[in-house]
Scaffold this active site. Structure first.
Site, short mmCIF file in Angstrom:
data_model
loop_
_atom_site.label_atom_id
_atom_site.label_comp_id
_atom_site.label_asym_id
_atom_site.label_seq_id
_atom_site.Cartn_x
_atom_site.Cartn_y
_atom_site.Cartn_z
N SER A 175 0.83 -1.21 0.00
CA SER A 175 0.00 0.00 0.00
C SER A 175 0.86 1.26 0.00
O SER A 175 1.93 1.27 0.62
CB SER A 175 -0.90 0.00 1.25
OG SER A 175 -1.54 1.26 1.39
N TYR A 187 -1.49 -0.44 10.47
CA TYR A 187 -1.80 -1.07 9.17
C TYR A 187 -0.65 -0.85 8.19
O TYR A 187 -0.12 -1.81 7.62
CB TYR A 187 -3.10 -0.49 8.60
CG TYR A 187 -3.26 -0.74 7.13
CD1 TYR A 187 -3.05 0.28 6.21
CD2 TYR A 187 -3.57 -2.01 6.64
CE1 TYR A 187 -3.16 0.05 4.85
CE2 TYR A 187 -3.68 -2.25 5.30
CZ TYR A 187 -3.48 -1.20 4.40
OH TYR A 187 -3.58 -1.42 3.04
N LYS A 221 2.36 -3.50 6.41
CA LYS A 221 2.72 -3.59 4.98
C LYS A 221 4.22 -3.41 4.79
O LYS A 221 4.87 -4.15 4.04
CB LYS A 221 1.95 -2.55 4.17
CG LYS A 221 0.45 -2.76 4.12
CD LYS A 221 0.08 -4.08 3.44
CE LYS A 221 -1.42 -4.23 3.24
NZ LYS A 221 -1.80 -5.50 2.61
#
Ligand code: WQD
Length: 344
Positions: free
Chosen positions: A130, A154, A158
């Site tokens: 992302s 989050y 990644k």
């Protein structure tokens, strides 16, 4: 190739599955259904048949990437030759509240998947990363070599996974790995059969806009209009989910031929503000989207958009759809949902 697609019944997954079928691959869908349902599988099969694709090339396993035994069963039963890994938790705000769930699902889940791949002799891997990893460490357009500084758990999952993949490929030259840094995927397949089905209150802009336009929500809350941008609202690189899916097929073809590890941005290379999205949605679909300006959302960056040279030059990838297409196709999906709900 026989491609195992984790998170295959999700928003991105169903579009990648369609693109893989269109390219003649067999698709093994793996999903734990925590954020989707088997009705999506029926919609995907309907789409495949309507498009004249080999729907028999679609198989589904309900399984969780954290479950080593379940993974071994799926690999033994389906003998995949490559893996496209989309399964994971992806809500920024939720990751701040539930970091352990995010590290277990995203990081541990990926490690288990890679361990079983290695056991089973499968080494081609495309990972859904992302643009959140860029944070505000540098100014856009973000190149793949820009520094990364994710500002939430989050985004940190990644970046951690990207580092695991880089180390793994460096340690074992059988692995052929690509990480794809998604910018903001929006829109839906033009058939209106598959699209974004957020559970509860949508976190992301486009699904919220769609629900306001559909009269399901009173108005859109625009998170701040005091950013250093042309109209003060946040600027993002929106990319049509069908373009994004095509980028996965090109990346799989690349990974299958190139040992090692590579990172690619998947974006359009241009930004649009929140107010631009609202205006475009209203113009394209002839539906008002009432909104109110409220405070900034913690953790949001002002501007984010991709440098697209590497994906263009190395993968031959260029996004083809523009914001009007994204708004039109998103609305087509939302209207079909509404029609289905009124029919029930
Ligand atoms: C876009 C713009 C908001 C909702 C996140 C993740 C990223 C990826 C996509 C998973 C921003 C504004 C939004 C609303 C608003 N997720 N906005 N009102 O934050 O760029 O990216 O989702 O893969 O990893 O970081 O996307 O759609 O939430 O926000 O004003 O109700 O819309 O401030 O400027 P974001 P978004």
């Amino acid at each position: 190739m026989r491609v195992l697609l984790t998170g295959g019944l999700g928003y991105i997954g169903t579009h990648v599955a369609t693109a893989l079928l269109e390219s003649g691959h067999e698709v093994i869908l793996l999903d734990n259904l925590v954020n989707t349902s088997e009705t999506v599988l029926e919609a995907l099969k309907t789409l495949a048949k309507r498009e004249g694709l080999a729907a028999e090339n679609l198989t589904f396993f309900e399984a969780d990437v954290r479950d080593l035994e379940a993974l071994r069963f799926v690999f033994t039963a389906s003998k995949p030759e490559a893996v496209v890994h989309l399964a994971g938790l992806k809500a920024v705000g939720e990751s701040v509240a539930l970091p352990l769930d995010y590290y277990e699902n995203n990081v541990t889940g990926t490690i288990h998947l890679l361990q079983v791949m290695r056991e089973q002799g499968v080494f081609t891997f495309v990972f859904s990363s992302s643009a959140t990893v860029y944070g505000e460490a540098s100014q856009p357009p973000f190149t793949e070599t820009a520094p990364t500084a994710p500002t939430n758990p989050y985004g940190r999952t990644k970046r951690m996974i990207e580092e695991i993949l880089s180390d793994l490929a460096a340690s074992d030259d059988r692995f052929r790995i690509v990480s794809l840094r998604y910018f903001n995927p929006v829109g839906a397949h033009e058939s209106g059969l598959i699209g974004e089905l957020p559970r509860g209150v949508p976190n992301n802009l486009m699904p919220y806009v769609m629900q306001v336009a559909a009269g399901l929500r009173e108005k859109l809350h625009v998170f701040g209009d005091d950013y250093p941008t042309p109209d003060g609202t946040g600027v993002r690189d929106y990319i049509h989910v069908v373009d994004l899916a095509r980028g996965h097929v090109l990346s799989l073809n690349y990974a299958a031929r190139h040992p090692g590890y590579e990172v690619f941005n998947l974006g359009r290379g241009k930004g649009a503000s929140v107010l631009e999205v609202i205006r475009t949605f209203e113009e394209v679909n002839g539906t008002p989207v009432p909104f109110a300006i409220v405070d900034r959302r913690p953790g949001d960056v002002a501007i984010s958009f991709a440098a697209t040279d590497k994906a263009e030059q190395t993968l031959g990838f260029r996004a083809e759809y523009d914001l009007t297409d994204m708004c039109r196709h998103a609305w087509q999906f939302q209207k079909r949902l509404l029609h289905e709900q009124t029919e029930r």
